[in-house]
Design a protein around this motif. Sequence first.
Motif, PDB file in Angstrom:
ATOM      1  N   LEU A 535       0.514   5.348  -6.239  1.00 50.69           N
ATOM      2  CA  LEU A 535       0.291   5.217  -4.792  1.00 50.69           C
ATOM      3  C   LEU A 535      -0.488   3.944  -4.518  1.00 50.69           C
ATOM      4  O   LEU A 535      -1.356   3.556  -5.288  1.00 50.69           O
ATOM      5  CB  LEU A 535      -0.489   6.425  -4.279  1.00 50.69           C
ATOM      6  N   GLN A 540      -4.464   4.900   4.265  1.00 48.32           N
ATOM      7  CA  GLN A 540      -3.629   6.061   4.514  1.00 48.32           C
ATOM      8  C   GLN A 540      -3.677   7.055   3.366  1.00 48.32           C
ATOM      9  O   GLN A 540      -3.830   8.259   3.570  1.00 48.32           O
ATOM     10  CB  GLN A 540      -2.191   5.555   4.702  1.00 48.32           C
ATOM     11  N   VAL A 541      -3.545   6.529   2.127  1.00 55.62           N
ATOM     12  CA  VAL A 541      -3.573   7.390   0.949  1.00 55.62           C
ATOM     13  C   VAL A 541      -4.946   8.048   0.832  1.00 55.62           C
ATOM     14  O   VAL A 541      -5.065   9.264   0.667  1.00 55.62           O
ATOM     15  CB  VAL A 541      -3.256   6.570  -0.326  1.00 55.62           C
ATOM     16  N   TYR A 583       1.795  12.986  -1.039  1.00 54.83           N
ATOM     17  CA  TYR A 583       1.564  11.881  -0.103  1.00 54.83           C
ATOM     18  C   TYR A 583       2.727  11.770   0.870  1.00 54.83           C
ATOM     19  O   TYR A 583       3.882  11.801   0.476  1.00 54.83           O
ATOM     20  CB  TYR A 583       1.402  10.580  -0.902  1.00 54.83           C
ATOM     21  N   HIS A 584       2.412  11.669   2.153  1.00 47.89           N
ATOM     22  CA  HIS A 584       3.450  11.470   3.165  1.00 47.89           C
ATOM     23  C   HIS A 584       3.294  10.083   3.741  1.00 47.89           C
ATOM     24  O   HIS A 584       2.336   9.817   4.453  1.00 47.89           O
ATOM     25  CB  HIS A 584       3.317  12.517   4.262  1.00 47.89           C
ATOM     26  N   HIS A 585       4.228   9.205   3.406  1.00 42.12           N
ATOM     27  CA  HIS A 585       4.118   7.830   3.856  1.00 42.12           C
ATOM     28  C   HIS A 585       4.446   7.725   5.339  1.00 42.12           C
ATOM     29  O   HIS A 585       5.539   8.089   5.767  1.00 42.12           O
ATOM     30  CB  HIS A 585       5.055   6.943   3.041  1.00 42.12           C
ATOM     31  N   GLY A 601       9.349   2.993   6.797  1.00 43.83           N
ATOM     32  CA  GLY A 601      10.311   3.553   5.855  1.00 43.83           C
ATOM     33  C   GLY A 601      11.715   3.134   6.253  1.00 43.83           C
ATOM     34  O   GLY A 601      12.057   1.952   6.190  1.00 43.83           O
TER      35      GLY A 601
END
Lengths: 649, 649
Positions: A535, A540-541, A583-585, A601
């Motif tokens: 990641l 965000q992460v 994790y949701h990008h 994305g």
Amino acid sequence: MLGLAARRGLNPSQRLFLRPQSQPSRFSAPTTFRLYSTELPPKPKRSALQRAATVAKYTGYVGLSAAFGVFVLGAGFLVHDAFTYTERHVERVPLHPLALHPECGGPKNLPIAKVQVDDDEDEEMKKLAEKPRLVIVGGGWGAMGALQTLHPGDYHVTVIASETFTTFTPLLPSAAVGTVQVRSLIEPVRKIIARLRGHFVAGKAVDISMADKLVEVETIHTNGVKENIYIPYDHLIVAVGSTSSTHGVPGLEHCFQLKTIADAQQIRRRVMDNFEVASLPTTTPEERKRLLSFVICGGGPTGVETAAEIYDFCQEDIMNYFPKICRADVSIHVIQSREHILNTYSEAISKYAEDKFNRDGVNLVTNARVSAVTPTHVLYTTRDKDGKVEQHTIPTNFTLWSTGIAMNPFTRRLTNLLPNQVHKKAVEVDAYLRVKGAPPGEIYAIGDCATIETSVVSHFMELVDEADKDKNGKIDFEEWEIMVKRITKKIPMAEKHVSKVKELFELYDTDSDNSLSLNELVLLLEDLGNKITALPATAQVASQQGKYLGKKLNKLARQKASLQARGEPSNILDDANLRPFQYHHLGMLAYIGNAAVFDLGPWSFTGGLAAMYAWRSVYWNEQVSARTRALLMIDWIIRGVWGRDLSRL
Amino acid sequence: MLGLAARRGLNPSQRLFLRPQSQPSRFSAPTTFRLYSTELPPKPKRSALQRAATVAKYTGYVGLSAAFGVFVLGAGFLVHDAFTYTERHVERVPLHPLALHPECGGPKNLPIAKVQVDDDEDEEMKKLAEKPRLVIVGGGWGAMGALQTLHPGDYHVTVIASETFTTFTPLLPSAAVGTVQVRSLIEPVRKIIARLRGHFVAGKAVDISMADKLVEVETIHTNGVKENIYIPYDHLIVAVGSTSSTHGVPGLEHCFQLKTIADAQQIRRRVMDNFEVASLPTTTPEERKRLLSFVICGGGPTGVETAAEIYDFCQEDIMNYFPKICRADVSIHVIQSREHILNTYSEAISKYAEDKFNRDGVNLVTNARVSAVTPTHVLYTTRDKDGKVEQHTIPTNFTLWSTGIAMNPFTRRLTNLLPNQVHKKAVEVDAYLRVKGAPPGEIYAIGDCATIETSVVSHFMELVDEADKDKNGKIDFEEWEIMVKRITKKIPMAEKHVSKVKELFELYDTDSDNSLSLNELVLLLEDLGNKITALPATAQVASQQGKYLGKKLNKLARQKASLQARGEPSNILDDANLRPFQYHHLGMLAYIGNAAVFDLGPWSFTGGLAAMYAWRSVYWNEQVSARTRALLMIDWIIRGVWGRDLSRL
């Protein structure tokens, strides 16, 4: 929206003109707005004066209504404001004897803070003092994620951080030139932990004793004297972030970084300094050019946004108040090691940003390596068509280093204590964010300082043990299916790479005996691990990891409480019933100077001012408090009206 | 106000309920508001639903009108904002060769900035470059007063200051604890001189050559290297302020001052530091008490306001977010050498402030002398009833020194160059603010660094020469009347002391021979001089002096221009046709913690919150720019809603 508001907003006055006593007047609204007025009977004649008076009166009414609203709001605020000046006096504060004179202990015989000074303050605090001790080291995105999701009352929370505030890091480039003020990006940790009635210790974690469950914290007194103390924990969350990677380049002490508020303040001071010295009547033309040359090493979002903000600052503010030669002599350079800037974004976005920078006269140097930084120059190398190395030099008085991350001293110490920690840049954690090798359920690491393990092959023995039911030293397809389930549980990031179960099995079953020998399996798992990308080290992460941990700790507390209520043993582990971190990008965005780019994305979006306003609103929504939200909005408005503050402060 | 707005604001809906179709309804306004409604004819019945609908409709209309207004405002701002992001590019900038390579000269053979880098920028600048050079040293109240009153186009203006901004000093105590932000108190000098198309040189004046009309300025490069240059002047205004007087007390290096933004920032950091270290679990009770003891030396407005602000900060913010022991252990001490705090204000005001502080538990120590300051203690002495000296010690980690003023190095150098400058604390100027002993009309001094001469006797010879018409060595009453006119012209502050011309004459005519012998005259003039009090070192005085100079220079430029137009010699002096400086005292005010005091000469006014709001609005009105006005208002609102920022920054 505008049309609707206008139509409905204008209607009252329109209707009022058309009362029974009056004729349809010249003042009535245009035909499209006549919808309601036609229902009314025809009106007798009125003089122009009467009509004007009516218009004036009702315009006045509306104005007065609005003024009245503002007045009530203002008066309401004043009343509220007046009540914020209190004359409360403090009663005697109960203090635990141990809070006055803490015992010493631990491997280094330092004072152990078993009791905080406010633990006996009231009944609620007394109850909390008996809960498991949750210690969070660091005050960034990861820590905030956890603090915002934790339920009050479950843990005795202590935050250890050397800065007393949390920073909204994505806007640091804006703060570095004064587009927004630094104080609009920070929120005191004490205000955030107030909800949990937590404790804050201003200090730097320097060591840990996992056997005694103690974190060693270095506190600094105002006279500079350092004193180390132990803070005991039951659960520890390490969220200390990272430092910049030097990549072995000499002279990085002459560079600025942009990771903290102090960095942004230093940059702002240097930028103003450069312009002031460049305006002095005795500065030579060469020196002026050097002073006004801004070099940014690193073409990632931070570097790109800083270059954009410096460009904006020159265009919008320097141009108006400094000698014009100061604007003419400015040069901005971005040195990037890859082929494109913003190389983690989609290609269209890189292209758009590069075009914008080229139009603005920002000098983009790609495929280049910085070889050294001196107080007056940046040296870098490129390769010509034949692969021959070429040396280049840029004279400058401002170099920003914004590339790569490295471990800070505390995480380095932590990994040194654990034999199976081999990652060079971060603490390795499992899918549950537990530090590998530490006692399970006690130490977590999140954010930039942590990396989730991607090596599947390191679990080889364990996986074979579990999957090889017939113990024949071979994995048939049925056993492989079991193993895939175990793999995706241990390393969820592997999921998309093992989704084609059958095909993968057949691909690596080179002797086509419908089973994988251990040699074939090792190869499969190694290749699989290499396919998984770690990641990125982003806000965000970190934030998602913090929130995951906060929710997990909430669940654990609830489960333990119900077990205890039933009289059962309550030492459950967090991989038993709980899901691993996923994790949701949500996409990436970057500001590139009166324009912005979004990489969401599947979709990407680039644009000028409209995109810039969108970029602002995304960040505006992500603020940690309503206060910083208000401050940011005000900063943007102030910049729009009066420009940036040019003071060197 | 509220009543009026309500009455007029409510009327539209009221009138609408009472339309011909409807009966007087339950929704109509109270009787007192019926004034207009009685004029209308009785109305037919309407259902409650109809009535409710009407109310809803018109309430909605008013709301929508307001919303529409806000929307239009917002949209308008966005449109304006969008146009502030420009893509202008800079053409080639013309530069004078001398601006690129200045000649060296003057007593120290340093580069002389005869041409500024922007002097050739456009036609307007080229014209200005031929005007007399007005150089202002300093960027405080005095300089701002002059810059705000000067007409554009008359002078080639250059401001020399080490800080690039001007500071609203009266609110520094507020900024020191974060009630307002430091950036709300400052305005860049470059923005202020933009109106005059002036020049700004960031540097410190260190020396002067009056013969060559050159100021020596020390500029500092970003690497710390200092370079001295000369700035030529035709008129020089010295407005460099003062430093704090040490009164010979040892250890003042351990004290804070509160004269600049940097001081306010340092104090804020120390205050937060003290609270953070006091909250650490291992801080001993004695150390905590010392950390939370705030000592202020000096009971003038700055000292009193700082004490009040620290008290507010503890009450309103520390109380909510720090362990309660941190609030309980706070002590604030004000050490004053006189009998009362705010001793320059009226007695009632001193009393009010003292009562307020006593109620708040602020420790007032009056009639005391600070004898030494150490890093951990303040030592002071008082006298008991018998006059015996008693020693006292306060342990502390914060000492503010805010008493007395002294010369800074540049004014000391200036006075050393002039033999008749004997004042210890400031540059002596005449009634026209010209530095005594300097070539007339060339050097002025204003503000804290200057003091207008009060000694009448030093003009003895000159006065006798002018008045003694019969040259008999005696002054008869007629001659005395002439002399009084000369005195009030030279020293306007003496006016009120010589107003009773006859009585004064008779009082000092000890031998009653209807004339004053020279001995009698000397006595009279000496006593007269002693009666005149020097102007206080306040922002008000500095600002008025600056404005006086600005206006005078405008007039001089006009007079010279008309003389030149007529072909006459234009070297007129400024005491020929122009009036001397006269100070108009507008009153004093001070904030004393959710209360304020006003001393407006004949009237004085003390009060709680209402007075505090009045105090704020006075300062709000005095702001140098609309920008700082907006920022201040926002700061006060932010404090009201979210409290002060607790971040240690």
